[in-house]
Scaffold this active site. Structure first.
Site: not given
Ligand code: GLU
Length: 486
Positions: A256-258, A260
């Site tokens: 997920s976005k966290r 990268g």
């Protein structure tokens, strides 16, 4: 004699405006399965979920496929024998199929109101739809239809027995039919659900291999019951492993976005090259026979085979992607490097003319991303403020006593050079070291510091002086001499 069907795969994205690397991997594997077997790769846009529809999102799909080099053989933009290739344009073909299933006893109309279904869902023992309308009598149905009550069409799942299928990656999967919900096939607005449309579309488009994420594994028995109900051949299923990201504590969780950037366009904006991303993603869940790592798309088309896909989750490793990126940069010709680096050169130098072709020599071998270029070249554009302490370097035996002397000597010799080029600068400085019985580094260090104003530089003293040109190089050395004199 059995007839071998031409392999046909499809990439069926929903236009959400965002291409997650997982989607891109699905597209890539579909492309490779088709191409490795002389088959066709089809693009189908799944836009029936109007709530999720995003303006301009279809262009994101086209752009991504283009950048990634995944050329489709049929699709909304280029047509083909199995169109239309946009689900909303196929809208009218689903209902007749659902009605056929009603006739054959594999589906039924459900008139349950929203309120009733909401109440059902509130029930703590809710086990899904309670099949309230499954056994309505002919008269009851006719009466409701006459009343004009809205309805959905649901699949009539078998209540007993088991459904088994074999996935090319995950092997044999069996579910108890009692676990299967009477899922909705056609909504009240007449649009099909994804669960229905994908079966109709894949069959009518002659798709032989259905490739999708493993989150669809549990739905597949329901699809197979539909294929069976129609008497259609079930396609080969290729479910792909999950893509995980590494957490700071060493554990892994769904990418997920966290972790990268997870979107193709975002990765490109981060400085990764499309071909490096594609190469890396090809290996995210697939392994070639010889553990080789670097593949062009063309080479992947030759090498890809379904048995090489693994069912264990793949971990997206940004460091590894960076390694691939650096390898692709290294492998470029000097001309290509310069062409692709040019926007970043312009970021630093604007319209100024520089010996751009020389930058490849100092950058290419160690560059990980083109986006790092401005940072690395800024000192060429403007001499940074620096402290004279950086003239001190133990390994080069440079200190504040000998640096002023050596820098002045180097400056005088360089100033006297008839020609200003890398060879002449090289010979000049090396001769000085020999004649003065100094280590090369003792000469080079103060020269490079004065020329660059920083300790870490792309290129050594000779290349930097050469690129700066005589005038600017000598000006900087003078400034260094002044600084050391203070
Ligand atoms: N439209 C679906 C998605 O984007 C496609 C899934 C499939 O490949 O069938 O997730």
């Amino acid at each position: 004699m059995s007839i071998i069907k031409k392999v046909r795969t499809r990439y069926a994205p929903s236009p959400t405006g965002f291409m997650h690397v997982g989607n891109l991997r699905t597209a890539l594997y579909e492309y490779l399965i088709a191409k490795s077997q002389g088959g066709a790769f089809v693009l189908r846009i799944e836009d029936t979920d109007r709530e999720r529809f995003v303006e301009g999102a279809v262009d994101v799909i086209y752009n991504t496929l283009k950048l990634a080099g995944l050329k489709h053989d049929e699709g909304p933009d280029i047509g083909g024998d199995y169109g239309p290739y946009v689900q909303s344009e196929r809208r009218d073909m689903y209902l007749p199929y659902a009605e056929k299933l009603i006739e054959s006893g594999h589906a039924y109309r459900c008139f349950c109101s929203k309120e009733r279904l909401e109440k059902l869902a509130e029930d703590s023992e809710f086990g899904g739809y309670d099949r309230h309308c499954r056994d309505l009598s002919r008269e009851e149905i006719d009466a409701k239809l006459k009343e004009g009550l809205p309805y959905v069409i649901r699949q009539k799942m078998p209540i007993e027995g088991k459904t088994t299928f074999t996935d090319a990656v995950f092997g044999e999967i069996t579910v108890d039919n009692s676990e299967l919900q009477d899922q909705i096939l056609i909504k009240t607005d007449g649009y099909p659900t994804y669960n229905f449309a994908n079966v109709i579309d894949d069959h009518t488009m002659g798709i032989t291999h259905v490739v999708r994420g493993s989150e669809y594994l549990s739905s597949t028995p329901k699809y197979n019951l539909l294929y069976d109900a129609f008497g259609w051949e079930i396609p080969t299923y290729v479910h792909l492993p999950l893509i995980m990201g590494k957490n700071e504590d060493g554990s892994v969780s769904k990418l997920s976005k966290r972790h990268g950037s997870t979107g193709f366009e975002d990765l490109i904006a981060d400085g990764y090259l499309p071909e490096a991303i594609i190469n890396y993603i090809a290996l995210l869940g697939w392994c070639p026979k010889d553990n080789r790592e670097i593949f062009t798309l063309k080479e992947l088309e030759q090498a890809f085979f379904i048995e090489g896909i693994s069912k264990s989750p793949a971990v997206f490793d940004y460091d590894k992607l960076l390694w691939f990126n650096a390898e692709y940069i290294k492998a470029m010709s000097e001309e290509e490097f310069t062409e692709r680096a040019m926007p970043y050169y312009r970021e630093v130098f604007g319209d100024r003319d520089m010996p751009f072709e020389k930058f490849a020599g100092i950058l290419q071998k160690r560059l990980e991303k083109f986006t790092d270029i401005p940072e690395k070249l800024r000192f060429f554009s403007e001499l940074p403020e620096y402290d004279k302490e950086i003239f001190v370097n133990k390994k080069s035996k440079s200190n504040l006593e000998n640096a002023p002397v050596n820098l002045k000597e180097a400056y005088d010799r360089l100033k006297a050079l008839p020609d200003w080029n890398a060879d002449a600068i090289h010979d000049c400085l090396i001769n000085m070291a020999v004649e003065k019985e100094l280590k090369n580094g003792t000469v080079m260090w103060p020269v490079r510091i004065a020329a660059a104003g920083q300790t870490v530089t792309a290129g050594g003293a000779i290349e930097i002086l050469d690129i700066l040109g005589r005038e600017e190089a000598l000006r900087r050395l003078e400034l260094g001499i002044e600084k050391l004199a203070k």
